[in-house]
Design a protein around this motif. Sequence first.
Motif, PDB file in Angstrom:
ATOM      1  N   MET A 135      26.401  18.709 -26.186  1.00 31.82           N
ATOM      2  CA  MET A 135      27.096  18.911 -24.911  1.00 31.82           C
ATOM      3  C   MET A 135      27.581  20.345 -24.772  1.00 31.82           C
ATOM      4  O   MET A 135      27.561  20.917 -23.688  1.00 31.82           O
ATOM      5  CB  MET A 135      28.279  17.935 -24.780  1.00 31.82           C
ATOM      6  CG  MET A 135      28.862  17.873 -23.374  1.00 31.82           C
ATOM      7  SD  MET A 135      27.641  17.315 -22.165  1.00 31.82           S
ATOM      8  CE  MET A 135      28.303  18.007 -20.651  1.00 31.82           C
ATOM      9  N   THR A 136      28.010  20.958 -25.867  1.00 27.14           N
ATOM     10  CA  THR A 136      28.469  22.348 -25.801  1.00 27.14           C
ATOM     11  C   THR A 136      27.335  23.338 -26.080  1.00 27.14           C
ATOM     12  O   THR A 136      27.458  24.519 -25.776  1.00 27.14           O
ATOM     13  CB  THR A 136      29.624  22.593 -26.800  1.00 27.14           C
ATOM     14  OG1 THR A 136      29.187  22.217 -28.114  1.00 27.14           O
ATOM     15  CG2 THR A 136      30.839  21.755 -26.440  1.00 27.14           C
ATOM     16  N   PRO A 144      22.565  18.465 -18.044  1.00 24.46           N
ATOM     17  CA  PRO A 144      23.047  17.825 -19.280  1.00 24.46           C
ATOM     18  C   PRO A 144      24.073  16.715 -19.064  1.00 24.46           C
ATOM     19  O   PRO A 144      24.051  15.710 -19.777  1.00 24.46           O
ATOM     20  CB  PRO A 144      23.657  18.998 -20.062  1.00 24.46           C
ATOM     21  CG  PRO A 144      22.857  20.181 -19.633  1.00 24.46           C
ATOM     22  CD  PRO A 144      22.569  19.940 -18.169  1.00 24.46           C
ATOM     23  N   HIS A 145      24.982  16.884 -18.054  1.00 25.92           N
ATOM     24  CA  HIS A 145      26.016  15.864 -17.858  1.00 25.92           C
ATOM     25  C   HIS A 145      25.439  14.543 -17.351  1.00 25.92           C
ATOM     26  O   HIS A 145      26.123  13.507 -17.378  1.00 25.92           O
ATOM     27  CB  HIS A 145      27.098  16.374 -16.896  1.00 25.92           C
ATOM     28  CG  HIS A 145      26.656  16.461 -15.463  1.00 25.92           C
ATOM     29  ND1 HIS A 145      26.068  17.595 -14.944  1.00 25.92           N
ATOM     30  CD2 HIS A 145      26.701  15.558 -14.453  1.00 25.92           C
ATOM     31  CE1 HIS A 145      25.779  17.383 -13.672  1.00 25.92           C
ATOM     32  NE2 HIS A 145      26.143  16.159 -13.344  1.00 25.92           N
ATOM     33  N   GLU A 146      24.188  14.556 -16.896  1.00 25.08           N
ATOM     34  CA  GLU A 146      23.542  13.330 -16.422  1.00 25.08           C
ATOM     35  C   GLU A 146      22.849  12.567 -17.549  1.00 25.08           C
ATOM     36  O   GLU A 146      22.292  11.497 -17.324  1.00 25.08           O
ATOM     37  CB  GLU A 146      22.538  13.671 -15.319  1.00 25.08           C
ATOM     38  CG  GLU A 146      23.177  14.296 -14.087  1.00 25.08           C
ATOM     39  CD  GLU A 146      22.159  14.673 -13.028  1.00 25.08           C
ATOM     40  OE1 GLU A 146      21.875  13.816 -12.162  1.00 25.08           O
ATOM     41  OE2 GLU A 146      21.643  15.805 -13.079  1.00 25.08           O
ATOM     42  N   PHE A 147      22.896  13.113 -18.759  1.00 19.59           N
ATOM     43  CA  PHE A 147      22.301  12.481 -19.933  1.00 19.59           C
ATOM     44  C   PHE A 147      23.395  11.831 -20.786  1.00 19.59           C
ATOM     45  O   PHE A 147      24.518  12.333 -20.840  1.00 19.59           O
ATOM     46  CB  PHE A 147      21.575  13.514 -20.792  1.00 19.59           C
ATOM     47  CG  PHE A 147      20.194  13.872 -20.323  1.00 19.59           C
ATOM     48  CD1 PHE A 147      19.140  13.959 -21.222  1.00 19.59           C
ATOM     49  CD2 PHE A 147      19.926  14.139 -18.985  1.00 19.59           C
ATOM     50  CE1 PHE A 147      17.860  14.292 -20.803  1.00 19.59           C
ATOM     51  CE2 PHE A 147      18.660  14.472 -18.556  1.00 19.59           C
ATOM     52  CZ  PHE A 147      17.621  14.545 -19.472  1.00 19.59           C
ATOM     53  N   SER A 148      23.067  10.749 -21.462  1.00 18.97           N
ATOM     54  CA  SER A 148      23.991  10.167 -22.440  1.00 18.97           C
ATOM     55  C   SER A 148      23.990  11.040 -23.695  1.00 18.97           C
ATOM     56  O   SER A 148      23.156  11.943 -23.840  1.00 18.97           O
ATOM     57  CB  SER A 148      23.539   8.742 -22.801  1.00 18.97           C
ATOM     58  OG  SER A 148      22.301   8.797 -23.508  1.00 18.97           O
ATOM     59  N   GLY A 149      24.924  10.754 -24.625  1.00 19.21           N
ATOM     60  CA  GLY A 149      25.005  11.548 -25.857  1.00 19.21           C
ATOM     61  C   GLY A 149      23.715  11.512 -26.654  1.00 19.21           C
ATOM     62  O   GLY A 149      23.234  12.541 -27.126  1.00 19.21           O
ATOM     63  N   GLY A 150      23.150  10.319 -26.805  1.00 16.68           N
ATOM     64  CA  GLY A 150      21.901  10.196 -27.551  1.00 16.68           C
ATOM     65  C   GLY A 150      20.743  10.910 -26.879  1.00 16.68           C
ATOM     66  O   GLY A 150      19.901  11.530 -27.544  1.00 16.68           O
ATOM     67  N   MET A 151      20.700  10.855 -25.535  1.00 15.95           N
ATOM     68  CA  MET A 151      19.622  11.522 -24.802  1.00 15.95           C
ATOM     69  C   MET A 151      19.774  13.035 -24.854  1.00 15.95           C
ATOM     70  O   MET A 151      18.780  13.772 -24.914  1.00 15.95           O
ATOM     71  CB  MET A 151      19.578  11.025 -23.360  1.00 15.95           C
ATOM     72  CG  MET A 151      19.007   9.614 -23.229  1.00 15.95           C
ATOM     73  SD  MET A 151      19.044   9.000 -21.542  1.00 15.95           S
ATOM     74  CE  MET A 151      17.989  10.160 -20.710  1.00 15.95           C
ATOM     75  N   ARG A 152      21.021  13.523 -24.856  1.00 17.27           N
ATOM     76  CA  ARG A 152      21.234  14.974 -24.998  1.00 17.27           C
ATOM     77  C   ARG A 152      20.738  15.453 -26.361  1.00 17.27           C
ATOM     78  O   ARG A 152      20.127  16.515 -26.469  1.00 17.27           O
ATOM     79  CB  ARG A 152      22.719  15.321 -24.820  1.00 17.27           C
ATOM     80  CG  ARG A 152      23.188  15.328 -23.381  1.00 17.27           C
ATOM     81  CD  ARG A 152      24.537  16.012 -23.226  1.00 17.27           C
ATOM     82  NE  ARG A 152      25.613  15.251 -23.834  1.00 17.27           N
ATOM     83  CZ  ARG A 152      26.357  14.355 -23.204  1.00 17.27           C
ATOM     84  NH1 ARG A 152      26.131  14.096 -21.919  1.00 17.27           N
ATOM     85  NH2 ARG A 152      27.318  13.712 -23.833  1.00 17.27           N
ATOM     86  N   GLN A 153      21.003  14.633 -27.390  1.00 16.34           N
ATOM     87  CA  GLN A 153      20.537  15.011 -28.717  1.00 16.34           C
ATOM     88  C   GLN A 153      19.006  15.016 -28.775  1.00 16.34           C
ATOM     89  O   GLN A 153      18.394  15.887 -29.384  1.00 16.34           O
ATOM     90  CB  GLN A 153      21.105  14.050 -29.766  1.00 16.34           C
ATOM     91  CG  GLN A 153      20.979  14.523 -31.188  1.00 16.34           C
ATOM     92  CD  GLN A 153      21.756  15.803 -31.464  1.00 16.34           C
ATOM     93  OE1 GLN A 153      21.299  16.900 -31.116  1.00 16.34           O
ATOM     94  NE2 GLN A 153      22.924  15.679 -32.060  1.00 16.34           N
ATOM     95  N   ARG A 154      18.380  14.048 -28.118  1.00 20.04           N
ATOM     96  CA  ARG A 154      16.913  14.008 -28.060  1.00 20.04           C
ATOM     97  C   ARG A 154      16.374  15.235 -27.305  1.00 20.04           C
ATOM     98  O   ARG A 154      15.350  15.803 -27.673  1.00 20.04           O
ATOM     99  CB  ARG A 154      16.444  12.725 -27.386  1.00 20.04           C
ATOM    100  CG  ARG A 154      16.630  11.483 -28.244  1.00 20.04           C
ATOM    101  CD  ARG A 154      16.345  10.204 -27.451  1.00 20.04           C
ATOM    102  NE  ARG A 154      16.642   9.029 -28.254  1.00 20.04           N
ATOM    103  CZ  ARG A 154      15.763   8.370 -28.998  1.00 20.04           C
ATOM    104  NH1 ARG A 154      14.503   8.782 -29.036  1.00 20.04           N
ATOM    105  NH2 ARG A 154      16.107   7.314 -29.700  1.00 20.04           N
ATOM    106  N   ALA A 155      17.084  15.618 -26.236  1.00 18.51           N
ATOM    107  CA  ALA A 155      16.671  16.804 -25.486  1.00 18.51           C
ATOM    108  C   ALA A 155      16.765  18.056 -26.364  1.00 18.51           C
ATOM    109  O   ALA A 155      15.894  18.931 -26.318  1.00 18.51           O
ATOM    110  CB  ALA A 155      17.526  16.967 -24.233  1.00 18.51           C
ATOM    111  N   MET A 156      17.828  18.132 -27.204  1.00 19.82           N
ATOM    112  CA  MET A 156      17.969  19.265 -28.124  1.00 19.82           C
ATOM    113  C   MET A 156      16.822  19.285 -29.127  1.00 19.82           C
ATOM    114  O   MET A 156      16.292  20.349 -29.466  1.00 19.82           O
ATOM    115  CB  MET A 156      19.303  19.164 -28.877  1.00 19.82           C
ATOM    116  CG  MET A 156      20.515  19.561 -28.061  1.00 19.82           C
ATOM    117  SD  MET A 156      20.581  21.331 -27.714  1.00 19.82           S
ATOM    118  CE  MET A 156      20.749  21.998 -29.358  1.00 19.82           C
TER     119      MET A 156
END
Length: 335
Positions: free
Chosen positions: A100-101, A152-164
């Motif tokens: 997220m950051t 990014p704010h439209e993604f869940s925590g797990g999806m943000r990690q997958r995006a990373m």
Amino acid sequence: MEKLLEVKGLKTSFDTHIGTVQAVRGIDLYLNKGEAIGIVGESGCGKSVSMMSIMRLLSSNGRLVDGEIMFDGKDISKIPENEMENIRGNKIGMIFQDPMTSLNPVLTIGAQLIEPLTKHKGMKKKEAIEEGIRMLKLVGIPSPEKRIKQYPHEFSGGMRQRAMIAMSLVCQPNLIIADEPTTALDVTIQAQILDLMKDLKDKLNTAIILITHDLGVVADLCSRIYVMYGGIIVEEGTDEDIFYRGRHPYTWGLLKSIPNPNSKLREKLIPIEGQPPDLFKPPVGCPFAERCEYTMKICIEKQPPLFDLETGHKAACWLCHKNAPKVDTPIRGEE
């Protein structure tokens, strides 16, 4: 196996208004092509700083004091910054602790995903978007054509990690450094992320360095483990060496502080008492001496070397000396 990365004598310090923090105090490690290794230890032990030193991403008050960083046969510790820019994100990818950051909140996932492709691979925008969609699909994000346009704010925590993870993989690097990739995720998502990394390693033959404070996280993915404490490596070996034949009291402490899934008895978790050493003034002896129940006089007076125990298994503890008193190894066996 052919070595992809070899670090020798790495020392990193940070200058502050109250003194110099000796965050990394001389470490050696290596990584073979297609291999996954783990670096474990408490917060503040120097594991993340070591990897940021390799990436040349230290803050303005940080400096590489000494050491050699050989990547793919070249010492990248001394190359100009413009050459390093061609390696970061291209040949070495990094998954940061908090997606997220780490993600830019004002840019779409797509904009952040295609930037490395246009910069390093020279792709046109349309081609880069197609490749970005393919990578999002590869890491298990549903409806990638829609998701690539979202923020990014439209993604869940797990999806943000997958995006990373997708961003770190998009240029098909030789090495991925994953810094606490499962932090702040629930256990189900943690398992999915680790399974994903294992699958991608097998499919793409990408080498992985996994940084974590949790020995349980490295058990499945990593073939070798480095245990760090007080800015140095105190033990290294295969996963079986560390879990079943560990020789350093700090390794024993880490193992006793995590649940044992094989035990038929209800065992209490035993925390490691005390605090990590002050790296403004590191101890002259073993950094773990003040917290260790087996401390001897020599532990306080002189830092132990890494004793060779078996092939590839080493531990920096005076208990490993041939003249040291024998103690029972208080770790679990293979039950």
